[in-house]
Design a protein around this motif. Structure first.
Motif, PDB file in Angstrom:
ATOM      1  N   VAL A  64      33.831  31.957  35.463  1.00  0.00           N
ATOM      2  CA  VAL A  64      33.073  32.011  36.707  1.00  0.00           C
ATOM      3  C   VAL A  64      32.418  33.173  37.284  1.00  0.00           C
ATOM      4  O   VAL A  64      32.767  34.268  36.662  1.00  0.00           O
ATOM      5  CB  VAL A  64      34.202  31.677  37.808  1.00  0.00           C
ATOM      6  N   ARG A  65      31.505  33.168  37.742  1.00  0.00           N
ATOM      7  CA  ARG A  65      30.850  34.535  38.644  1.00  0.00           C
ATOM      8  C   ARG A  65      31.284  34.296  39.963  1.00  0.00           C
ATOM      9  O   ARG A  65      30.913  33.313  40.617  1.00  0.00           O
ATOM     10  CB  ARG A  65      29.169  34.498  38.586  1.00  0.00           C
ATOM     11  N   ILE A  66      31.811  35.251  40.638  1.00  0.00           N
ATOM     12  CA  ILE A  66      32.176  35.231  42.078  1.00  0.00           C
ATOM     13  C   ILE A  66      31.476  36.305  42.633  1.00  0.00           C
ATOM     14  O   ILE A  66      31.597  37.693  42.352  1.00  0.00           O
ATOM     15  CB  ILE A  66      33.537  35.368  42.300  1.00  0.00           C
ATOM     16  N   ASP A  67      30.647  35.930  43.852  1.00  0.00           N
ATOM     17  CA  ASP A  67      29.848  37.036  44.739  1.00  0.00           C
ATOM     18  C   ASP A  67      30.745  37.198  45.929  1.00  0.00           C
ATOM     19  O   ASP A  67      31.031  36.050  46.343  1.00  0.00           O
ATOM     20  CB  ASP A  67      28.424  36.329  44.640  1.00  0.00           C
ATOM     21  N   VAL A  87      37.065  40.783  35.891  1.00  0.00           N
ATOM     22  CA  VAL A  87      36.425  42.222  35.690  1.00  0.00           C
ATOM     23  C   VAL A  87      35.470  42.279  36.626  1.00  0.00           C
ATOM     24  O   VAL A  87      34.614  41.414  37.025  1.00  0.00           O
ATOM     25  CB  VAL A  87      35.959  42.380  34.207  1.00  0.00           C
ATOM     26  N   VAL A  88      35.655  43.302  37.364  1.00  0.00           N
ATOM     27  CA  VAL A  88      34.555  43.864  38.396  1.00  0.00           C
ATOM     28  C   VAL A  88      33.312  44.377  37.830  1.00  0.00           C
ATOM     29  O   VAL A  88      33.472  45.543  37.163  1.00  0.00           O
ATOM     30  CB  VAL A  88      35.404  44.863  39.310  1.00  0.00           C
ATOM     31  N   VAL A  89      32.262  43.863  38.167  1.00  0.00           N
ATOM     32  CA  VAL A  89      30.858  44.402  37.814  1.00  0.00           C
ATOM     33  C   VAL A  89      30.195  45.326  38.960  1.00  0.00           C
ATOM     34  O   VAL A  89      29.948  46.397  38.628  1.00  0.00           O
ATOM     35  CB  VAL A  89      29.839  43.372  37.410  1.00  0.00           C
ATOM     36  N   LEU A 116      40.522  47.481  43.229  1.00  0.00           N
ATOM     37  CA  LEU A 116      39.819  47.252  41.803  1.00  0.00           C
ATOM     38  C   LEU A 116      38.273  47.916  42.167  1.00  0.00           C
ATOM     39  O   LEU A 116      37.668  47.655  43.030  1.00  0.00           O
ATOM     40  CB  LEU A 116      39.527  46.116  41.307  1.00  0.00           C
ATOM     41  N   TYR A 117      37.814  48.716  40.914  1.00  0.00           N
ATOM     42  CA  TYR A 117      36.351  49.217  40.776  1.00  0.00           C
ATOM     43  C   TYR A 117      35.625  48.901  39.757  1.00  0.00           C
ATOM     44  O   TYR A 117      36.381  47.944  38.842  1.00  0.00           O
ATOM     45  CB  TYR A 117      36.468  50.843  40.861  1.00  0.00           C
ATOM     46  N   PRO A 118      34.501  49.141  39.605  1.00  0.00           N
ATOM     47  CA  PRO A 118      33.610  48.542  38.546  1.00  0.00           C
ATOM     48  C   PRO A 118      34.105  48.852  37.057  1.00  0.00           C
ATOM     49  O   PRO A 118      34.487  50.000  36.980  1.00  0.00           O
ATOM     50  CB  PRO A 118      32.280  49.101  38.589  1.00  0.00           C
ATOM     51  N   GLY A 119      34.294  47.868  36.564  1.00  0.00           N
ATOM     52  CA  GLY A 119      34.930  48.075  34.873  1.00  0.00           C
ATOM     53  C   GLY A 119      36.470  47.787  35.097  1.00  0.00           C
ATOM     54  O   GLY A 119      36.765  47.480  33.816  1.00  0.00           O
ATOM     55  N   ASP A 120      37.151  47.515  36.104  1.00  0.00           N
ATOM     56  CA  ASP A 120      38.495  47.517  36.085  1.00  0.00           C
ATOM     57  C   ASP A 120      38.632  45.801  35.965  1.00  0.00           C
ATOM     58  O   ASP A 120      37.997  44.948  36.192  1.00  0.00           O
ATOM     59  CB  ASP A 120      39.087  47.564  37.530  1.00  0.00           C
ATOM     60  N   VAL A 121      40.094  45.543  35.286  1.00  0.00           N
ATOM     61  CA  VAL A 121      40.410  44.218  34.888  1.00  0.00           C
ATOM     62  C   VAL A 121      41.616  43.929  35.411  1.00  0.00           C
ATOM     63  O   VAL A 121      42.651  44.851  35.653  1.00  0.00           O
ATOM     64  CB  VAL A 121      40.436  44.035  33.435  1.00  0.00           C
ATOM     65  N   ASN A 139      27.717  44.610  48.925  1.00  0.00           N
ATOM     66  CA  ASN A 139      27.875  43.231  48.068  1.00  0.00           C
ATOM     67  C   ASN A 139      28.869  43.579  46.866  1.00  0.00           C
ATOM     68  O   ASN A 139      28.825  44.747  46.126  1.00  0.00           O
ATOM     69  CB  ASN A 139      26.583  42.646  47.715  1.00  0.00           C
ATOM     70  N   ALA A 140      29.646  42.749  46.376  1.00  0.00           N
ATOM     71  CA  ALA A 140      30.347  42.872  45.245  1.00  0.00           C
ATOM     72  C   ALA A 140      30.177  41.466  44.292  1.00  0.00           C
ATOM     73  O   ALA A 140      30.034  40.490  44.975  1.00  0.00           O
ATOM     74  CB  ALA A 140      31.946  43.235  45.585  1.00  0.00           C
ATOM     75  N   PHE A 141      30.352  41.712  42.885  1.00  0.00           N
ATOM     76  CA  PHE A 141      30.471  40.736  42.125  1.00  0.00           C
ATOM     77  C   PHE A 141      31.248  40.869  40.888  1.00  0.00           C
ATOM     78  O   PHE A 141      31.407  42.090  40.523  1.00  0.00           O
ATOM     79  CB  PHE A 141      29.130  39.888  41.679  1.00  0.00           C
ATOM     80  N   VAL A 142      31.883  39.680  40.336  1.00  0.00           N
ATOM     81  CA  VAL A 142      32.830  39.988  39.223  1.00  0.00           C
ATOM     82  C   VAL A 142      32.692  38.656  38.301  1.00  0.00           C
ATOM     83  O   VAL A 142      31.862  37.794  38.670  1.00  0.00           O
ATOM     84  CB  VAL A 142      34.416  39.626  39.337  1.00  0.00           C
TER      85      VAL A 142
END
Length: 191
Positions: A64-67, A87-89, A116-121, A139-142
């Motif tokens: 999934v992609r979550i926005d 995983v946070v993008v 969580l920050y970008p790159g965190d899982v 905005n954020a997405f994972v």
């Protein structure tokens, strides 16, 4: 003489005749495009499971992609058939899951959370209620992988307060230990 076509159901989905399979059965376009987060929760889940991508049938995986809009929420939900690895993008998310019904009556359900920050899982174990909340002003997405081609999703509040017909007020007032007025208010939010 007419030819006979056999169809096999695997995991509730029909497997295609191998002679009819094409590259398109293994292709999903557009996961680079943000989902529309203009809704009450401020989030959008774009699933890539066996429904839009038949080539996943029997493989035991999906994506999934979550926005998330600023302060957007993927509300408490569960996947009855899958563990989720997220995983946070982009962005900053507050995430968590809660254990359910420990066997020892002296042990309470436990909440596990992390920012969580970008790159965190982060991993959400199969069947446990979990959530993600964008605590950032942007905005954020994972991306998240799930251990089933058809993980299912049960959004807790929608299921309890938005059912049709409604769950009895007697049942919900006793279960949540609040008055009828509060239950009616919550049900009205999901009608």
């Amino acid at each position: 003489m007419a030819s006979v076509v056999l169809a096999f159901f695997v995991n509730g989905k029909i497997c295609k005749d191998p002679n009819m399979v094409s590259a398109d059965d293994f292709f999903f376009p557009g996961l680079n495009m943000p989902g529309n987060t203009s809704n009450a929760q401020g989030s959008r889940v774009t699933p890539v499971n066996v429904n839009p991508l038949p080539g996943l049938n029997t493989l035991g995986i999906s994506l999934v992609r979550i926005d998330y809009a600023p302060y957007g929420l993927n509300p408490p939900h569960t996947h009855p058939r899958a563990t989720e690895v997220l995983v946070v993008v982009e962005g900053t998310l507050f995430v968590g899951f809660v254990t359910s019904n420990p066997t020892d009556p002296n042990v309470k359900n436990k909440l596990f959370t992390k920012t969580l920050y970008p790159g965190d899982v982060f991993v959400f174990p199969e069947g446990l209620i979990h959530f993600q909340f964008n605590v950032g002003k942007t905005n954020a997405f994972v991306f998240a992988g799930l251990s089933s081609q058809n993980p299912g999703v049960i959004t807790i509040a929608n299921a309890i307060f938005g059912s049709n017909p409604s769950i009895s007020l007697d049942v919900l007032t006793k279960a949540f230990q609040v008055d009828t007025k509060m239950i009616k208010y919550l049900q009205a939010q999901f009608k």
